[in-house]
Motif scaffolding. Structure first.
Motif, mmCIF file in Angstrom:
data_model
loop_
_atom_site.group_PDB
_atom_site.id
_atom_site.type_symbol
_atom_site.label_atom_id
_atom_site.label_comp_id
_atom_site.label_asym_id
_atom_site.label_seq_id
_atom_site.Cartn_x
_atom_site.Cartn_y
_atom_site.Cartn_z
ATOM 1 N N MET A 1 17.057 59.884 25.331
ATOM 2 C CA MET A 1 15.887 59.003 25.260
ATOM 3 C C MET A 1 14.628 59.844 25.269
ATOM 4 S SD MET A 1 14.621 56.070 27.942
ATOM 5 C CE MET A 1 14.128 57.296 29.142
ATOM 6 N N ASP A 142 18.862 46.973 17.262
ATOM 7 C CA ASP A 142 18.136 47.855 18.186
ATOM 8 C C ASP A 142 18.138 47.302 19.603
ATOM 9 O OD1 ASP A 142 16.820 50.218 18.738
ATOM 10 O OD2 ASP A 142 14.819 49.392 18.395
ATOM 11 N N ALA A 144 19.994 47.315 23.496
ATOM 12 C CA ALA A 144 20.672 48.230 24.402
ATOM 13 C C ALA A 144 21.773 47.516 25.174
ATOM 14 C CB ALA A 144 19.657 48.867 25.351
ATOM 15 N N ARG A 168 22.462 52.722 22.962
ATOM 16 C CA ARG A 168 21.708 53.059 24.172
ATOM 17 C C ARG A 168 22.302 52.307 25.361
ATOM 18 N NH1 ARG A 168 16.990 50.634 23.670
ATOM 19 N NH2 ARG A 168 17.499 49.699 21.659
ATOM 20 N N GLN A 201 22.942 59.498 25.349
ATOM 21 C CA GLN A 201 22.428 58.153 25.106
ATOM 22 C C GLN A 201 22.351 57.314 26.372
ATOM 23 O OE1 GLN A 201 25.618 59.027 24.591
ATOM 24 N NE2 GLN A 201 27.004 57.281 24.271
ATOM 25 N N CYS A 203 21.080 56.358 30.240
ATOM 26 C CA CYS A 203 20.074 56.427 31.295
ATOM 27 C C CYS A 203 20.641 55.764 32.542
ATOM 28 C CB CYS A 203 18.797 55.713 30.856
ATOM 29 S SG CYS A 203 17.960 56.505 29.466
ATOM 30 N N ARG A 237 15.337 60.305 32.515
ATOM 31 C CA ARG A 237 16.352 59.293 32.216
ATOM 32 C C ARG A 237 16.627 58.360 33.401
ATOM 33 N NH1 ARG A 237 21.734 61.250 29.832
ATOM 34 N NH2 ARG A 237 21.410 63.217 30.942
ATOM 35 N N PHE A 283 13.127 53.021 26.764
ATOM 36 C CA PHE A 283 14.535 52.646 26.619
ATOM 37 C C PHE A 283 14.685 51.239 26.062
ATOM 38 C CE2 PHE A 283 18.400 50.645 28.198
ATOM 39 C CZ PHE A 283 19.363 51.545 27.760
ATOM 40 N N TYR A 284 13.923 50.298 26.613
ATOM 41 C CA TYR A 284 14.046 48.901 26.201
ATOM 42 C C TYR A 284 13.140 48.527 25.020
ATOM 43 C CZ TYR A 284 16.920 47.634 30.273
ATOM 44 O OH TYR A 284 17.932 47.520 31.186
ATOM 45 N N ARG A 285 12.410 49.513 24.488
ATOM 46 C CA ARG A 285 11.509 49.246 23.357
ATOM 47 C C ARG A 285 10.503 48.130 23.708
ATOM 48 N NH1 ARG A 285 14.498 53.375 22.003
ATOM 49 N NH2 ARG A 285 15.714 53.312 20.078
#
Length: 286
Positions: A1, A142, A144, A168, A201, A203, A237, A283-285
């Motif tokens: 990430m 996209d 996770a 992810r 990938q 976290c 991360r 991470f979560y956009r």
């Protein structure tokens, strides 16, 4: 990430909390005997706690294994700016899962899904179930994947991670370390965390630790567990989460927030900003 550039004004994000209404009837684990939790918890309840800790946005995570609860959380998110993202639930082994994921992904605040692996009767389910088409759909949209596990799920999850390097994944609650057991449970848990951290990938959430400790926990109780998470994943991360209101079983929002800050006091400003907000945003956009 990749962590975004951080500044002194980086917003704090609670990467893991819940809202629920028991009258909805699909929280199998939530019973009237759980008096501290068996009531409605919504954004108005969390707002004053967030404000005291300077937390501006949150990621709300599913607590029922139903699509209906996911839609309930997405409806809350549409009306509340403090909800930055939703981690929902879908039946990943259902043949119709890809179409369902595509439908839910039309909601811009859906950012991930979470099967409640800790509650499934088969500890190996995530390695053996036919979830490949659903995972492909998650990647395509996209989205996770939150992994809610104990140490006993380590082998199965590692198999899943190796199979899907483009997905992810975040380990919820530090894989629920056996803090109450002290040294007895340390080795297997610590080895599992080190193993997970080898997957680029993946976290991990700095959350749920107070619930796994015995009553009366202190900074010293949690320090070795947090230090191992930090050593394994690095500040880039890890993401802080409250696990509120489950946290109320053995702590409170402000106490856990302050504890985590103290235990990361030797980190740099940029590292703390990453753990307390920027990593979750990346991470979560969000």
């Amino acid at each position: 990430m990749t962590t975004p550039a951080t500044t002194a004004t980086t917003a704090k994000i609670d990467a893991h909390q819940h809202y629920w209404d028991p009258s909805r009837g699909d929280y199998d684990w939530l019973t009237p005997a759980m008096t501290a939790l068996y009531r409605i918890f919504g954004p108005r309840d969390l707002a004053p706690l967030r404000e005291r800790c300077g937390v501006t946005r949150t990621v709300v995570v599913q607590a029922a294994q139903t699509v209906e609860e996911t839609r309930y959380l997405l409806a809350l998110a549409r009306d509340d700016a403090s909800i930055a993202g939703v981690v929902g639930w879908v039946p990943l082994d259902d043949p119709q899962a890809p179409e369902l994921i595509a439908d839910l992904a039309r909601e811009p605040k859906l950012r991930a899904v979470r099967p409640m692996l800790q509650d499934l009767p088969d500890d190996d389910w995530i390695a053996t179930a036919d979830t490949s088409r659903a995972v492909e759909a998650l990647i395509a949209h996209d989205l996770a994947f939150d992994a809610l596990i104990f140490t006993r799920h380590a082998d199965a999850l590692a198999t899943f991670l190796a199979r899907h390097p483009a997905l992810r994944v975040v380990i919820d609650h530090g894989a629920k370390p056996p803090i109450r057991d002290g040294d007895a449970g340390w080795s297997a848990w610590a080895d599992a965390i080190t193993r997970f951290a080898r997957f680029p990938q993946v976290c991990c959430k700095l959350s749920g630790l107070a619930t796994e400790a015995a009553p009366g926990w202190t900074d010293a109780t949690l320090r070795p567990w947090i230090e191992h998470l930090l050593a394994a994943f690095g500040a880039e991360r890890l993401m802080w989460g409250s696990d509120w209101p489950v946290l109320n079983l053995n702590g409170d929002y402000e106490r856990w927030h302050v504890c985590a800050q103290r235990l990361l006091a030797t980190s740099t400003d940029a590292e703390r900003q990453a753990v307390f907000g920027a990593n979750a945003a990346a991470f979560y956009r969000l």
